[in-house]
Design an enzyme around this catalytic site. Structure first.
Site, PDB file in Angstrom:
ATOM      1  N   TYR A   1       0.793  -1.219   0.000  1.00 49.37           N
ATOM      2  CA  TYR A   1       0.000   0.000   0.000  1.00 49.37           C
ATOM      3  C   TYR A   1       0.831   1.278   0.000  1.00 49.37           C
ATOM      4  O   TYR A   1       0.432   2.268  -0.619  1.00 49.37           O
ATOM      5  CB  TYR A   1      -1.010  -0.055   1.143  1.00 49.37           C
ATOM      6  CG  TYR A   1      -1.939  -1.230   0.949  1.00 49.37           C
ATOM      7  CD1 TYR A   1      -2.627  -1.392  -0.250  1.00 49.37           C
ATOM      8  CD2 TYR A   1      -2.080  -2.215   1.920  1.00 49.37           C
ATOM      9  CE1 TYR A   1      -3.450  -2.474  -0.468  1.00 49.37           C
ATOM     10  CE2 TYR A   1      -2.912  -3.308   1.710  1.00 49.37           C
ATOM     11  CZ  TYR A   1      -3.592  -3.436   0.512  1.00 49.37           C
ATOM     12  OH  TYR A   1      -4.406  -4.518   0.286  1.00 49.37           O
TER      13      TYR A   1
ATOM     14  N   HIS B   1      -5.059 -15.399  -7.384  1.00 48.12           N
ATOM     15  CA  HIS B   1      -4.507 -15.187  -6.049  1.00 48.12           C
ATOM     16  C   HIS B   1      -5.162 -14.011  -5.330  1.00 48.12           C
ATOM     17  O   HIS B   1      -4.598 -13.465  -4.388  1.00 48.12           O
ATOM     18  CB  HIS B   1      -2.986 -14.993  -6.132  1.00 48.12           C
ATOM     19  CG  HIS B   1      -2.267 -16.218  -6.599  1.00 48.12           C
ATOM     20  ND1 HIS B   1      -1.153 -16.166  -7.416  1.00 48.12           N
ATOM     21  CD2 HIS B   1      -2.512 -17.532  -6.382  1.00 48.12           C
ATOM     22  CE1 HIS B   1      -0.737 -17.403  -7.675  1.00 48.12           C
ATOM     23  NE2 HIS B   1      -1.554 -18.238  -7.053  1.00 48.12           N
TER      24      HIS B   1
ATOM     25  N   GLY C   1       4.711 -13.777 -19.089  1.00 47.62           N
ATOM     26  CA  GLY C   1       5.475 -13.319 -17.933  1.00 47.62           C
ATOM     27  C   GLY C   1       5.363 -14.151 -16.679  1.00 47.62           C
ATOM     28  O   GLY C   1       5.274 -13.601 -15.586  1.00 47.62           O
ATOM     29  N   THR C   2       5.358 -15.469 -16.808  1.00 46.40           N
ATOM     30  CA  THR C   2       5.294 -16.320 -15.625  1.00 46.40           C
ATOM     31  C   THR C   2       6.344 -17.423 -15.711  1.00 46.40           C
ATOM     32  O   THR C   2       6.652 -17.904 -16.799  1.00 46.40           O
ATOM     33  CB  THR C   2       3.898 -16.939 -15.452  1.00 46.40           C
ATOM     34  OG1 THR C   2       3.894 -17.804 -14.313  1.00 46.40           O
ATOM     35  CG2 THR C   2       3.468 -17.716 -16.687  1.00 46.40           C
TER      36      THR C   2
END
Length: 254
Positions: free
Chosen positions: A72, A122, A193-194
């Site tokens: 955050y 997720h 992109g994994t």
């Protein structure tokens, strides 16, 4: 390289059902650091224990302190926006060439780019929820008083939690079931992109391949999918590859 882009565009044009499967690599170009794999990764600076669900409940103040710093203070106080790859995927959905996105990312950049059908495998950092069963309180993180540690639900006083999957937690049922259902229907899967190492998410392209799908992979380095499952490998950064793909498909992006 141009040949792979042309092959990928042709596969997408001819596909009855295309989905995308995205990981941290698609968001790195937007300024979001990966969790693993580089000296700037999150876990090179923080202990992964801070996101263990048992640790969260037993040490909520310490866990929330790390969460605040990692997510955050960073995500909502820096200029992080969707990049070309996010935008092209959203335009592909608009044109009917993409049915859904399954993402391992919790940064909600796909939605910000305009994508509508996104399975957040997720969860998301863009929502904070009450941990008390039945309370139902949820709020945007910028509306939470993060000076109070750990933050408490204003409705019932219970502990608040980011609505992403901690280590030791199960995958949200809607995302789990929807992702694998689309994988079984897919004729083309665009993997972006994994590393393919995080399970059970990494089983999604494999499930699609078992059902006859063509796997297009966009990744500057080879993944767990490349040699065994990938049909069309594009060894480029996501933004660069999707600009080239957009040109081939006749898609205009901002």
């Amino acid at each position: 390289m141009n040949e792979q882009i042309k092959r990928a565009a042709e596969a997408i044009r001819n596909s009855e059902y295309t989905i995308a499967f995205t990981g941290a690599g698609i968001s790195v170009e937007s300024g979001v650091p990966p969790f693993r794999g580089s000296e700037n990764s999150v876990w090179s600076k923080y202990d992964p224990e801070c996101l263990q669900i048992d640790y969260f409940y037993s040490h909520p103040k310490e866990s929330w302190g790390a969460i605040k710093e990692i997510f955050y203070n960073f995500m909502f106080k820096t200029e992080i926006h969707p990049n070309a790859a996010h935008k092209v995927l959203a335009r592909m959905e608009e044109k009917g060439w993409l049915k859904s996105i399954v993402t391992q990312n919790i940064d909600f950049l796909h939605q910000e780019a305009g994508s509508r059908k996104v399975y957040e495998f997720h969860g998301t950092a863009g929502r904070v929820i009450c941990t008390k069963s039945g309370c139902g309180y949820e709020v945007k993180p910028e509306e939470v008083d993060l000076e109070q540690m750990p933050p408490r639900c204003p409705k019932c006083g219970s502990l608040l939690k980011p609505d992403f999957v901690f280590f030791g937690e199960g995958i949200p049922s809607e995302a789990l079931e929807g992702s694998f259902a689309d994988a079984r229907k897919a004729k083309v899967v665009i993997v972006v992109g994994t590393t393919g190492e995080v399970m059970p998410a990494g089983m999604i392209p494999i499930e699609a391949k078992r059902n006859g799908a063509t796997i297009i992979e966009v990744n500057p380095t080879k993944s767990a999918f490349t040699e065994r499952y990938t049909d069309i490998y594009i060894p480029m950064k996501a933004g660069e590859a999707f600009v080239a793909l957009a040109n081939e498909l006749g898609i205009e992006i901002e």
